[in-house]
Design an enzyme around this catalytic site. Structure first.
Site, PDB file in Angstrom:
ATOM      1  CG  HIS A 148      -1.680   1.241   1.457  1.00  0.00           C
ATOM      2  ND1 HIS A 148      -2.972   1.425   1.004  1.00  0.00           N
ATOM      3  CD2 HIS A 148      -1.346   2.397   2.094  1.00  0.00           C
ATOM      4  CE1 HIS A 148      -3.390   2.627   1.346  1.00  0.00           C
ATOM      5  NE2 HIS A 148      -2.419   3.236   2.012  1.00  0.00           N
ATOM      6  CD  GLU A 149       1.992   3.602   3.670  1.00  0.00           C
ATOM      7  OE1 GLU A 149       2.382   4.691   3.209  1.00  0.00           O
ATOM      8  OE2 GLU A 149       0.904   3.460   4.247  1.00  0.00           O
ATOM      9  CG  HIS A 152       0.395   6.258  -0.843  1.00  0.00           C
ATOM     10  ND1 HIS A 152      -0.760   6.852  -1.305  1.00  0.00           N
ATOM     11  CD2 HIS A 152       0.068   5.650   0.331  1.00  0.00           C
ATOM     12  CE1 HIS A 152      -1.752   6.612  -0.458  1.00  0.00           C
ATOM     13  NE2 HIS A 152      -1.280   5.880   0.532  1.00  0.00           N
ATOM     14  CD  GLU A 206      -4.596   6.613   2.249  1.00  0.00           C
ATOM     15  OE1 GLU A 206      -4.499   5.417   2.619  1.00  0.00           O
ATOM     16  OE2 GLU A 206      -3.620   7.381   2.205  1.00  0.00           O
TER      17      GLU A 206
END
Length: 276
Positions: A148-149, A152, A206
């Site tokens: 997930h990070e 970004h 997100e």
């Protein structure tokens, strides 16, 4: 009359923001869409070089501070575990950005009770021991949060947010100067921007990171369904949830629903790549 004035100011704000976007921004496609079909084009007004330079300075300072406190990579077994997971995910980044394989990736573990992880632009990753220990996170769950990070960074969300703020700040200042409104009215326009544009875009970021993250995990052989248990644990640790309208994150129900759909979409990738 006051309501009409506020509506007129907000309308003018949007006109100025749109004009600035058209004249000072470039439209970019930061990533390929992948199986999860994240294909939104992004408007950028800040250069990637500026973001990378700022991120490098911030990262160097943060790592130096953690090293001086003796909290950087203290537990070799934890570091080895996190880096092994991250490296498998990094190997899958060309599915979204072919050049990302050659980024100067770094992976660190910071000893802190904070339940947190991040990936700065260019691939600088940190995982906090609080996330590992408080959640009793499995390898699949760690892959979910790290993926997930990483998403970004792949999507350059930091650059996009900086671009939005730069354009909005310029628009609001110009409008305030042109209309001669005071500080209170200018602050009202800033709130209008955050409520109508700023926060919804954060929620969009997100959601994109969630979707790309589950695909990275599946391609790396980690069970994408673990992202659901991860965020359930996150919710238990976080306790109460802020009001959705003012939150930069999707509501827990929306997130769980979306992750359920997209984790199932990438299950064939997981079945193909999981280790026996």
């Amino acid at each position: 009359m006051q309501i009409r004035l506020r509506q007129s100011l907000v309308k003018s704000l949007f006109i100025i923001l749109t004009g600035l976007s058209l004249t000072s921004c470039e439209t970019v496609q930061t990533t390929q869409s992948g199986v999860v079909s994240v294909d939104r084009k992004q408007m950028m007004a800040v250069s990637s070089q500026d973001i990378d330079a700022a991120s490098s300075q911030t990262y160097a300072k943060l790592i130096a501070e953690e090293r001086s406190k003796g909290t950087l990579n203290r537990d070799s077994s934890q570091v080895s575990r996190v880096r092994a997971i991250a490296n498998r995910l990094i190997a899958q980044t060309p599915a979204f950005r072919p050049e990302a394989r050659n980024w100067d990736w770094e992976v660190n573990v910071i000893t802190s009770p904070e339940v947190n992880a991040w990936c700065m632009p260019g691939g600088k990753i940190a995982v906090y021991t609080g996330l590992i220990q408080s959640l009793q996170a499995s390898d699949d769950e760690l892959a979910a949060v790290i993926g997930h990070e990483m998403a970004h960074a792949l999507r350059e969300h930091a650059r996009e947010r900086a671009s939005e703020q730069a354009v909005a700040g310029a628009g609001i200042s110009i409008l305030a100067a042109v209309t001669g409104v005071g500080d209170v009215a200018q602050k009202g326009m800033e709130y209008a921007y955050m409520g109508l544009l700023g926060l919804p875009n954060s929620r969009r970021h997100e959601t994109e990171a969630d979707r790309i993250g589950v695909e990275l995990a599946a391609r790396a052989g980690y069970d994408p369904r673990a992202t659901i248990t991860l965020w359930q644990k996150m919710g238990q640790v976080a306790g109460g949830e802020p009001i959705k309208f003012l939150s930069t994150h999707p509501s827990r129900e929306d997130r769980m629903s979306d992750l359920t759909v997209y984790s199932q979409r990438v299950m064939p990738l997981y079945e193909q790549n999981r280790r026996k």
